[in-house]
Design a protein around this motif. Structure first.
Motif, PDB file in Angstrom:
ATOM      1  N   LEU B  44      -3.963  -4.339 -44.805  1.00  0.00           N
ATOM      2  CA  LEU B  44      -3.166  -5.044 -43.790  1.00  0.00           C
ATOM      3  C   LEU B  44      -1.772  -5.381 -44.299  1.00  0.00           C
ATOM      4  O   LEU B  44      -0.804  -5.345 -43.534  1.00  0.00           O
ATOM      5  N   ALA B  45      -1.654  -5.705 -45.591  1.00  0.00           N
ATOM      6  CA  ALA B  45      -0.320  -5.989 -46.143  1.00  0.00           C
ATOM      7  C   ALA B  45       0.561  -4.744 -46.040  1.00  0.00           C
ATOM      8  O   ALA B  45       1.748  -4.829 -45.690  1.00  0.00           O
ATOM      9  N   PHE B  46      -0.014  -3.599 -46.334  1.00  0.00           N
ATOM     10  CA  PHE B  46       0.756  -2.349 -46.220  1.00  0.00           C
ATOM     11  C   PHE B  46       1.039  -2.006 -44.759  1.00  0.00           C
ATOM     12  O   PHE B  46       2.156  -1.646 -44.388  1.00  0.00           O
ATOM     13  N   GLU B  47       0.021  -2.113 -43.934  1.00  0.00           N
ATOM     14  CA  GLU B  47       0.166  -1.719 -42.529  1.00  0.00           C
ATOM     15  C   GLU B  47       1.152  -2.627 -41.790  1.00  0.00           C
ATOM     16  O   GLU B  47       1.978  -2.157 -41.010  1.00  0.00           O
ATOM     17  N   ALA B  48       1.090  -3.914 -42.051  1.00  0.00           N
ATOM     18  CA  ALA B  48       1.959  -4.854 -41.324  1.00  0.00           C
ATOM     19  C   ALA B  48       3.429  -4.639 -41.671  1.00  0.00           C
ATOM     20  O   ALA B  48       4.313  -5.032 -40.904  1.00  0.00           O
ATOM     21  N   THR B  49       3.678  -4.065 -42.841  1.00  0.00           N
ATOM     22  CA  THR B  49       5.062  -3.880 -43.291  1.00  0.00           C
ATOM     23  C   THR B  49       5.487  -2.419 -43.251  1.00  0.00           C
ATOM     24  O   THR B  49       6.580  -2.081 -43.701  1.00  0.00           O
ATOM     25  N   PRO B 109       6.128 -10.503 -52.882  1.00  0.00           N
ATOM     26  CA  PRO B 109       7.588 -10.392 -52.986  1.00  0.00           C
ATOM     27  C   PRO B 109       8.078  -8.958 -52.747  1.00  0.00           C
ATOM     28  O   PRO B 109       9.161  -8.751 -52.197  1.00  0.00           O
ATOM     29  N   LYS B 110       7.286  -7.978 -53.155  1.00  0.00           N
ATOM     30  CA  LYS B 110       7.709  -6.571 -53.015  1.00  0.00           C
ATOM     31  C   LYS B 110       7.749  -6.134 -51.555  1.00  0.00           C
ATOM     32  O   LYS B 110       8.575  -5.319 -51.163  1.00  0.00           O
ATOM     33  N   LEU B 111       6.839  -6.661 -50.738  1.00  0.00           N
ATOM     34  CA  LEU B 111       6.756  -6.245 -49.328  1.00  0.00           C
ATOM     35  C   LEU B 111       7.389  -7.260 -48.381  1.00  0.00           C
ATOM     36  O   LEU B 111       7.298  -7.111 -47.165  1.00  0.00           O
ATOM     37  N   GLY B 112       8.005  -8.289 -48.925  1.00  0.00           N
ATOM     38  CA  GLY B 112       8.630  -9.299 -48.050  1.00  0.00           C
ATOM     39  C   GLY B 112       7.612 -10.161 -47.335  1.00  0.00           C
ATOM     40  O   GLY B 112       7.867 -10.661 -46.239  1.00  0.00           O
ATOM     41  N   LEU B 113       6.467 -10.385 -47.947  1.00  0.00           N
ATOM     42  CA  LEU B 113       5.405 -11.166 -47.302  1.00  0.00           C
ATOM     43  C   LEU B 113       5.243 -12.566 -47.882  1.00  0.00           C
ATOM     44  O   LEU B 113       4.216 -13.220 -47.673  1.00  0.00           O
ATOM     45  N   VAL B 114       6.259 -13.010 -48.647  1.00  0.00           N
ATOM     46  CA  VAL B 114       6.346 -14.408 -49.089  1.00  0.00           C
ATOM     47  C   VAL B 114       7.808 -14.829 -48.929  1.00  0.00           C
ATOM     48  O   VAL B 114       8.695 -13.977 -48.848  1.00  0.00           O
ATOM     49  N   PRO B 115       8.068 -16.139 -48.898  1.00  0.00           N
ATOM     50  CA  PRO B 115       9.458 -16.582 -48.808  1.00  0.00           C
ATOM     51  C   PRO B 115      10.266 -16.103 -50.020  1.00  0.00           C
ATOM     52  O   PRO B 115       9.723 -15.940 -51.111  1.00  0.00           O
ATOM     53  N   ASP B 116      11.528 -15.900 -49.795  1.00  0.00           N
ATOM     54  CA  ASP B 116      12.445 -15.505 -50.865  1.00  0.00           C
ATOM     55  C   ASP B 116      12.484 -16.614 -51.919  1.00  0.00           C
ATOM     56  O   ASP B 116      12.739 -17.774 -51.606  1.00  0.00           O
ATOM     57  N   VAL B 117      12.223 -16.254 -53.163  1.00  0.00           N
ATOM     58  CA  VAL B 117      12.115 -17.250 -54.226  1.00  0.00           C
ATOM     59  C   VAL B 117      13.438 -18.008 -54.438  1.00  0.00           C
ATOM     60  O   VAL B 117      13.425 -19.179 -54.843  1.00  0.00           O
ATOM     61  N   LYS B 200       7.722 -18.050 -40.837  1.00  0.00           N
ATOM     62  CA  LYS B 200       7.733 -16.582 -40.861  1.00  0.00           C
ATOM     63  C   LYS B 200       6.351 -16.062 -41.240  1.00  0.00           C
ATOM     64  O   LYS B 200       5.605 -16.735 -41.940  1.00  0.00           O
ATOM     65  N   MET B 201       6.058 -14.846 -40.848  1.00  0.00           N
ATOM     66  CA  MET B 201       4.782 -14.263 -41.224  1.00  0.00           C
ATOM     67  C   MET B 201       4.735 -13.995 -42.723  1.00  0.00           C
ATOM     68  O   MET B 201       5.670 -13.447 -43.291  1.00  0.00           O
ATOM     69  N   THR B 202       3.642 -14.405 -43.358  1.00  0.00           N
ATOM     70  CA  THR B 202       3.408 -14.104 -44.772  1.00  0.00           C
ATOM     71  C   THR B 202       2.030 -13.443 -44.885  1.00  0.00           C
ATOM     72  O   THR B 202       1.297 -13.343 -43.900  1.00  0.00           O
ATOM     73  N   TYR B 203       1.683 -13.065 -46.103  1.00  0.00           N
ATOM     74  CA  TYR B 203       0.355 -12.442 -46.238  1.00  0.00           C
ATOM     75  C   TYR B 203      -0.771 -13.435 -45.979  1.00  0.00           C
ATOM     76  O   TYR B 203      -1.895 -13.020 -45.658  1.00  0.00           O
ATOM     77  N   ALA B 204      -0.504 -14.725 -46.085  1.00  0.00           N
ATOM     78  CA  ALA B 204      -1.546 -15.703 -45.737  1.00  0.00           C
ATOM     79  C   ALA B 204      -1.934 -15.579 -44.262  1.00  0.00           C
ATOM     80  O   ALA B 204      -3.105 -15.767 -43.905  1.00  0.00           O
ATOM     81  N   ASP B 205      -0.962 -15.272 -43.408  1.00  0.00           N
ATOM     82  CA  ASP B 205      -1.275 -15.071 -41.986  1.00  0.00           C
ATOM     83  C   ASP B 205      -2.189 -13.871 -41.800  1.00  0.00           C
ATOM     84  O   ASP B 205      -3.115 -13.894 -40.984  1.00  0.00           O
ATOM     85  N   LEU B 206      -1.918 -12.818 -42.551  1.00  0.00           N
ATOM     86  CA  LEU B 206      -2.750 -11.616 -42.434  1.00  0.00           C
ATOM     87  C   LEU B 206      -4.167 -11.898 -42.937  1.00  0.00           C
ATOM     88  O   LEU B 206      -5.142 -11.416 -42.366  1.00  0.00           O
ATOM     89  N   VAL B 207      -4.275 -12.685 -44.011  1.00  0.00           N
ATOM     90  CA  VAL B 207      -5.594 -13.025 -44.553  1.00  0.00           C
ATOM     91  C   VAL B 207      -6.365 -13.889 -43.552  1.00  0.00           C
ATOM     92  O   VAL B 207      -7.552 -13.658 -43.304  1.00  0.00           O
ATOM     93  N   LEU B 208      -5.696 -14.865 -42.950  1.00  0.00           N
ATOM     94  CA  LEU B 208      -6.396 -15.697 -41.964  1.00  0.00           C
ATOM     95  C   LEU B 208      -6.845 -14.858 -40.776  1.00  0.00           C
ATOM     96  O   LEU B 208      -7.975 -14.995 -40.291  1.00  0.00           O
TER      97      LEU B 208
END
Lengths: 274, 274
Positions: B44-49, B109-117, B200-208
């Motif tokens: 899902l992390a790959f597919e969503a991005t 961080p690589k797929l833009g699925l967390v906030p910018d550090v 914003k959508m993060t990978y936590a949203d995809l996991v939930l």
């Protein structure tokens, strides 16, 4: 819930401000008082590195209320932080973090308990995976052994099922995880087999030490047999290596190290080997 | 086990080298074929991005052997990587990582699925905590419902205990986790309640999304009742929001989305509400 000084209206001197800034950035551990539990992994990270921290529920007047306020069903967090579901919780300035492996991932680079990212960009993730695996098999599963049906019910209400789960844990699961960490310590990525990864102590080493210590408390006869089998020599040598570190040794002898009782690791003789 | 081209002795053209370099840096997911399982979080992390990846056991000749070689008791890893205990495993260049939440932390961080550090230094840790919590209560616990005694034994051998654990899961644990995420979505750190953290959508949203989808498959009647109770409106609205994302919608309709069967999420009518 943060103890930030931002809203203070008192006129401050320079010295006041410096002292308060220091205090607001101190590491605070919020965890159930009186048991090592999952909070112990956070304590060990601080203790092993000589990092000052406040064990809020054990060492301040807030006591257990510090935990209760955080996990209240009315707590929706604040602008910076989602609410935590459960302790341990780390407070660092305005940041509140929950989930044991997450707190360790946050502290790892700050306390020098993961490889330097400039030298080994994947190192911190290897350490995280090793810690997660130790927590899965040597902390979460041992908890579920005495609470296989309902974590909110008494052991005595699920003792029959616990006896069955304990038999599987001792015969299958515990050897599986010990065997896994024996392989990790045998592999080239360990950097010589003294530590789990990269030839230096990381927080994964502390987690493996603590989880094996807890499992030994819970199942002393079973662990004794596994140890004397000679199949897990590197794992038990690693355990003794961590235990003998100066800072760990002092900590274990101090009154800051709490005794196991009715937390994750429980010693019910009927769940151990005969 | 890495597919690095470093040891290749064949004379290379520039084009060859570029193509091989691209291939060696492609993301490869190594997971059991034929089931969504824990590998689904990585997919899902790959597919969503829209990130290209190779689903090794489902889409290459290696098949299940790719998993078996990694988790073999003879595998001690290599110079860069400790051995994994279990899949999912991510291969990225010479790096091999295991543990679902760890792979997501690496990809975030690589797929833009967390906030910018640079904008939110604690953001990635909040996302990690939320993902860990969803995995605990909505993936690990539902698995243990059908395997409460021994993960290596058949369901039928522990059905009696599973019936008890399922009753507790439906009445206590599942509502507890749904209520928690309802609070997270109600809190200011969610940034408006559309997404779990930071607006914003993060990978936590995809996991939930994925864990609630699996729980719905396993316990359709129970989830139906909880949904219509109206107590978790934000959680179910969030579920529909993720499901309606263009890339997720296309993915779910594709043959890359595997059907639930005998993995983590299993539908045994006797474990659901009546």
């Amino acid at each position: 819930m943060a103890t930030s000084t931002r809203s203070s209206k008192r006129q401050k001197t320079g010295a006041d401000t410096a002292a308060e800034a220091d205090d607001s950035m101190a590491y605070k551990l919020i965890y159930w008082p009186g048991i090592p539990g999952r909070g112990e992994h956070i304590r060990l990270a601080f203790e092993a590195t000589g990092t000052p921290y406040v064990d809020v529920s054990n060492k301040t007047d807030a006591g257990v209320n510090a935990v209760m306020a955080q996990i209240s069903e009315k707590n929706i967090g604040d602008d910076n932080n989602p609410p935590p579901l459960a302790p341990p919780i780390l407070q660092h300035g305005d940041t509140l973090l929950s989930q044991t492996p997450n707190i360790l991932a946050y502290l790892g680079p700050k306390l020098g308990l993961v490889p330097d990212v400039a030298e080994d960009s994947a190192g911190m993730y290897h350490v995280n995976a090793l810690a997660l695996t130790a927590l899965d098999g040597l902390s979460n599963e041992p908890h579920d052994v005495h609470h296989p049906i309902a974590s909110g019910a008494y052991y005595e209400e699920q003792k029959e099922e616990a006896l069955k789960k304990a038999a599987d844990y001792r015969a299958v699961r515990l050897p599986k995880f010990l065997s896994y960490f024996e392989r990790v310590l045998s592999g080239p990525a360990s950097g010589g087999g003294e530590w789990l990864y990269g030839g230096k102590m990381t927080y994964a080493d502390l987690v493996l030490f603590q989880t094996l210590d807890g499992v030994t408390y819970a199942f002393p006869k079973c662990v004794g047999k596994l140890r004397s089998s000679g199949k897990y020599e590197k794992v038990f040598a690693h355990y003794e290596r961590v235990k003998a570190l100066d800072k760990i040794k002092s900590y274990l002898a101090s009154n800051r190290r709490l005794k196991y009782s009715m937390g994750i690791y429980r010693h019910y003789p009927e769940l151990d080997d005969e």
